[in-house]
Write a protein that holds these residues in place. Structure first.
Motif, mmCIF file in Angstrom:
data_model
loop_
_atom_site.group_PDB
_atom_site.id
_atom_site.type_symbol
_atom_site.label_atom_id
_atom_site.label_comp_id
_atom_site.label_asym_id
_atom_site.label_seq_id
_atom_site.Cartn_x
_atom_site.Cartn_y
_atom_site.Cartn_z
ATOM 1 N N ARG A 60 93.650 44.610 -4.580
ATOM 2 C CA ARG A 60 95.043 44.187 -4.523
ATOM 3 C C ARG A 60 95.936 45.360 -4.924
ATOM 4 N NH1 ARG A 60 95.035 39.302 -8.635
ATOM 5 N NH2 ARG A 60 94.168 41.047 -9.838
ATOM 6 N N VAL A 61 97.128 45.398 -4.318
ATOM 7 C CA VAL A 61 98.107 46.447 -4.598
ATOM 8 C C VAL A 61 99.205 45.879 -5.493
ATOM 9 C CG1 VAL A 61 99.814 48.006 -3.588
ATOM 10 C CG2 VAL A 61 97.637 47.604 -2.419
ATOM 11 N N LEU A 62 99.579 46.650 -6.489
ATOM 12 C CA LEU A 62 100.650 46.250 -7.392
ATOM 13 C C LEU A 62 101.985 46.503 -6.699
ATOM 14 C CD1 LEU A 62 100.678 47.090 -11.159
ATOM 15 C CD2 LEU A 62 102.776 47.109 -9.827
ATOM 16 N N VAL A 63 102.767 45.434 -6.478
ATOM 17 C CA VAL A 63 104.051 45.557 -5.784
ATOM 18 C C VAL A 63 105.171 44.928 -6.610
ATOM 19 C CG1 VAL A 63 103.116 45.725 -3.454
ATOM 20 C CG2 VAL A 63 103.558 43.471 -4.440
ATOM 21 N N LEU A 64 106.375 45.433 -6.380
ATOM 22 C CA LEU A 64 107.562 44.985 -7.087
ATOM 23 C C LEU A 64 108.580 44.483 -6.076
ATOM 24 C CD1 LEU A 64 107.896 48.279 -9.118
ATOM 25 C CD2 LEU A 64 106.837 46.191 -9.977
ATOM 26 N N ARG A 65 109.331 43.462 -6.447
ATOM 27 C CA ARG A 65 110.409 42.961 -5.577
ATOM 28 C C ARG A 65 111.733 43.281 -6.250
ATOM 29 N NH1 ARG A 65 112.526 37.279 -4.322
ATOM 30 N NH2 ARG A 65 113.223 37.398 -2.156
ATOM 31 N N GLN A 66 112.551 44.056 -5.562
ATOM 32 C CA GLN A 66 113.766 44.572 -6.185
ATOM 33 C C GLN A 66 114.936 44.548 -5.202
ATOM 34 O OE1 GLN A 66 113.115 48.311 -8.097
ATOM 35 N NE2 GLN A 66 115.248 48.698 -8.527
ATOM 36 N N TYR A 67 116.137 44.267 -5.705
ATOM 37 C CA TYR A 67 117.342 44.266 -4.879
ATOM 38 C C TYR A 67 117.756 45.692 -4.555
ATOM 39 C CZ TYR A 67 122.223 43.672 -3.479
ATOM 40 O OH TYR A 67 123.407 43.703 -2.797
ATOM 41 N N ARG A 68 118.040 45.942 -3.270
ATOM 42 C CA ARG A 68 118.500 47.249 -2.823
ATOM 43 C C ARG A 68 119.849 47.076 -2.138
ATOM 44 N NH1 ARG A 68 116.115 50.963 -5.849
ATOM 45 N NH2 ARG A 68 113.816 50.943 -5.681
ATOM 46 N N LEU A 98 104.742 54.287 -13.201
ATOM 47 C CA LEU A 98 103.797 53.171 -13.245
ATOM 48 C C LEU A 98 103.868 52.473 -14.595
ATOM 49 C CD1 LEU A 98 101.593 51.628 -11.714
ATOM 50 C CD2 LEU A 98 99.924 53.238 -12.662
ATOM 51 N N TYR A 99 104.016 53.246 -15.651
ATOM 52 C CA TYR A 99 104.135 52.663 -16.995
ATOM 53 C C TYR A 99 105.464 51.900 -17.144
ATOM 54 C CZ TYR A 99 105.280 52.452 -21.956
ATOM 55 O OH TYR A 99 105.682 52.022 -23.196
ATOM 56 N N GLU A 100 106.556 52.534 -16.735
ATOM 57 C CA GLU A 100 107.870 51.930 -16.959
ATOM 58 C C GLU A 100 108.078 50.675 -16.111
ATOM 59 O OE1 GLU A 100 110.850 54.888 -16.332
ATOM 60 O OE2 GLU A 100 110.367 56.001 -18.160
ATOM 61 N N GLU A 101 107.631 50.695 -14.865
ATOM 62 C CA GLU A 101 107.918 49.580 -13.971
ATOM 63 C C GLU A 101 106.873 48.475 -14.023
ATOM 64 O OE1 GLU A 101 108.767 50.927 -10.017
ATOM 65 O OE2 GLU A 101 110.652 51.851 -10.636
ATOM 66 N N ALA A 102 105.632 48.806 -14.405
ATOM 67 C CA ALA A 102 104.574 47.790 -14.382
ATOM 68 C C ALA A 102 103.785 47.695 -15.674
ATOM 69 C CB ALA A 102 103.612 48.080 -13.225
ATOM 70 N N GLU A 147 119.377 46.739 -11.564
ATOM 71 C CA GLU A 147 118.549 46.038 -10.578
ATOM 72 C C GLU A 147 117.162 45.705 -11.120
ATOM 73 O OE1 GLU A 147 121.263 48.723 -8.048
ATOM 74 O OE2 GLU A 147 120.189 48.842 -9.952
ATOM 75 N N GLU A 148 116.640 46.573 -11.986
ATOM 76 C CA GLU A 148 115.282 46.375 -12.495
ATOM 77 C C GLU A 148 115.166 45.160 -13.411
ATOM 78 O OE1 GLU A 148 114.098 50.023 -14.261
ATOM 79 O OE2 GLU A 148 113.741 51.025 -12.341
ATOM 80 N N ALA A 149 116.292 44.705 -13.960
ATOM 81 C CA ALA A 149 116.263 43.540 -14.841
ATOM 82 C C ALA A 149 115.864 42.274 -14.090
ATOM 83 C CB ALA A 149 117.612 43.359 -15.520
ATOM 84 N N ASP A 150 116.055 42.277 -12.776
ATOM 85 C CA ASP A 150 115.736 41.118 -11.944
ATOM 86 C C ASP A 150 114.427 41.318 -11.159
ATOM 87 O OD1 ASP A 150 116.439 38.557 -10.824
ATOM 88 O OD2 ASP A 150 116.938 39.591 -8.963
ATOM 89 N N MET A 151 113.673 42.339 -11.503
ATOM 90 C CA MET A 151 112.504 42.727 -10.732
ATOM 91 C C MET A 151 111.327 41.774 -10.947
ATOM 92 S SD MET A 151 111.211 46.670 -10.463
ATOM 93 C CE MET A 151 110.785 46.762 -12.221
ATOM 94 N N GLU A 152 110.601 41.486 -9.857
ATOM 95 C CA GLU A 152 109.396 40.660 -9.907
ATOM 96 C C GLU A 152 108.176 41.550 -9.677
ATOM 97 O OE1 GLU A 152 109.771 37.241 -7.232
ATOM 98 O OE2 GLU A 152 111.899 37.770 -7.090
ATOM 99 N N LEU A 153 107.059 41.175 -10.258
ATOM 100 C CA LEU A 153 105.826 41.957 -10.156
ATOM 101 C C LEU A 153 104.691 41.075 -9.669
ATOM 102 C CD1 LEU A 153 104.213 44.587 -10.805
ATOM 103 C CD2 LEU A 153 103.920 43.690 -13.125
ATOM 104 N N GLU A 154 103.952 41.548 -8.649
ATOM 105 C CA GLU A 154 102.819 40.806 -8.111
ATOM 106 C C GLU A 154 101.686 41.765 -7.755
ATOM 107 O OE1 GLU A 154 102.498 37.609 -7.905
ATOM 108 O OE2 GLU A 154 104.562 36.909 -8.215
ATOM 109 N N ARG A 155 100.495 41.197 -7.574
ATOM 110 C CA ARG A 155 99.363 41.950 -7.029
ATOM 111 C C ARG A 155 98.955 41.260 -5.734
ATOM 112 N NH1 ARG A 155 95.617 44.671 -11.656
ATOM 113 N NH2 ARG A 155 97.251 45.066 -13.208
ATOM 114 N N VAL A 156 99.031 41.993 -4.634
ATOM 115 C CA VAL A 156 98.858 41.415 -3.301
ATOM 116 C C VAL A 156 97.685 42.094 -2.592
ATOM 117 C CG1 VAL A 156 99.980 40.976 -1.091
ATOM 118 C CG2 VAL A 156 101.328 40.926 -3.209
ATOM 119 N N PRO A 157 96.790 41.324 -1.952
ATOM 120 C CA PRO A 157 95.667 41.918 -1.222
ATOM 121 C C PRO A 157 96.135 42.910 -0.159
ATOM 122 C CG PRO A 157 95.322 39.564 -1.484
ATOM 123 C CD PRO A 157 96.718 39.846 -1.957
ATOM 124 N N VAL A 158 95.374 43.979 0.015
ATOM 125 C CA VAL A 158 95.736 45.023 0.968
ATOM 126 C C VAL A 158 95.979 44.436 2.353
ATOM 127 C CG1 VAL A 158 94.908 47.077 2.174
ATOM 128 C CG2 VAL A 158 94.544 46.846 -0.299
#
Length: 208
Positions: A60-68, A98-102, A147-158
């Motif tokens: 799985r890949v670590l992904v973030l959802r963020q407003y742009r 990687l440390y700061e965002e996840a 924007e990062e205050a509203d960020m979501e974090l997931e692990r999604v299969p490749v």
């Protein structure tokens, strides 16, 4: 014929910087074309970026959802950030992002690919790393804002990300290039054949 990008610089008769922002600026160059005519070219001057495709043991890949704001969308992305310090080692910057965002660290780092995001209008260069052997980082979580205050974090299969890219559902440049490069590397010489994390990067030279 070798298919390989090569450095080249045409004559610049004049240059101006009509806009300077906090991180980037806009430059106008008067460039001499091969036929001798001179034309103006406007482009964004960018410090460069790093991105991290963090792959866990479950593929799985670590992904973030963020407003742009420029595109008015919330995008799924991989961790990424600017090279804030001129000459900064891109590996160190990637580890920081990687440390700061996840709040994650990785033991195995390799260069997945290097890209220019929009070479017709911006000089931004991005180095995308592959990070493996993931674990939770130690210490306190990094304080996020804006924007990062509203960020979501997931692990999604490749394969789910590949499907989303090809279906036109995922659009972030680094995620698209990173995921498809990962699949290409696997079908080629394998992930262990990727360049080492400290491989030279002519677009953004750095010291080790």
């Amino acid at each position: 014929m070798t298919i390989k990008d090569t450095p080249e610089e045409w004559e610049i008769r004049a240059t101006d910087t009509p806009f300077r922002g906090a991180k980037t600026s806009v430059r106008t160059d008067e460039v001499v074309m091969p036929d001798g005519t001179a034309v103006t070219r406007d482009y964004q001057v960018h410090p460069g970026s790093v991105a991290v495709l963090a792959l866990d043991e479950a593929d799985r890949v670590l992904v973030l959802r963020q407003y742009r704001h420029p595109v008015r969308q919330k995008l799924w992305e991989i961790p990424a950030g600017l090279l804030d310090v001129p000459g900064e080692n891109p590996l160190h910057a990637a580890q920081r992002e990687l440390y700061e965002e996840a709040h994650v660290k990785a033991e195995d780092w390799r260069v997945l690919t290097d890209v220019y995001t929009t070479p017709g209008g911006c000089d931004e260069a991005v180095r995308i790393f592959l990070a493996r052997d993931l674990s939770e980082a130690e210490g306190e979580r990094f304080a996020v804002e804006h924007e990062e205050a509203d960020m979501e974090l997931e692990r999604v299969p490749v394969q789910e990300l590949v499907r989303g890219v090809l279906a036109g559902e995922l659009h972030n440049n680094c995620l698209v290039v990173g995921v498809l490069s990962l699949v290409a590397a696997r079908t080629g010489d394998g992930l262990d054949a990727l360049r080492p994390a400290e491989a030279p990067w002519p677009a953004r030279p750095f010291s080790s």
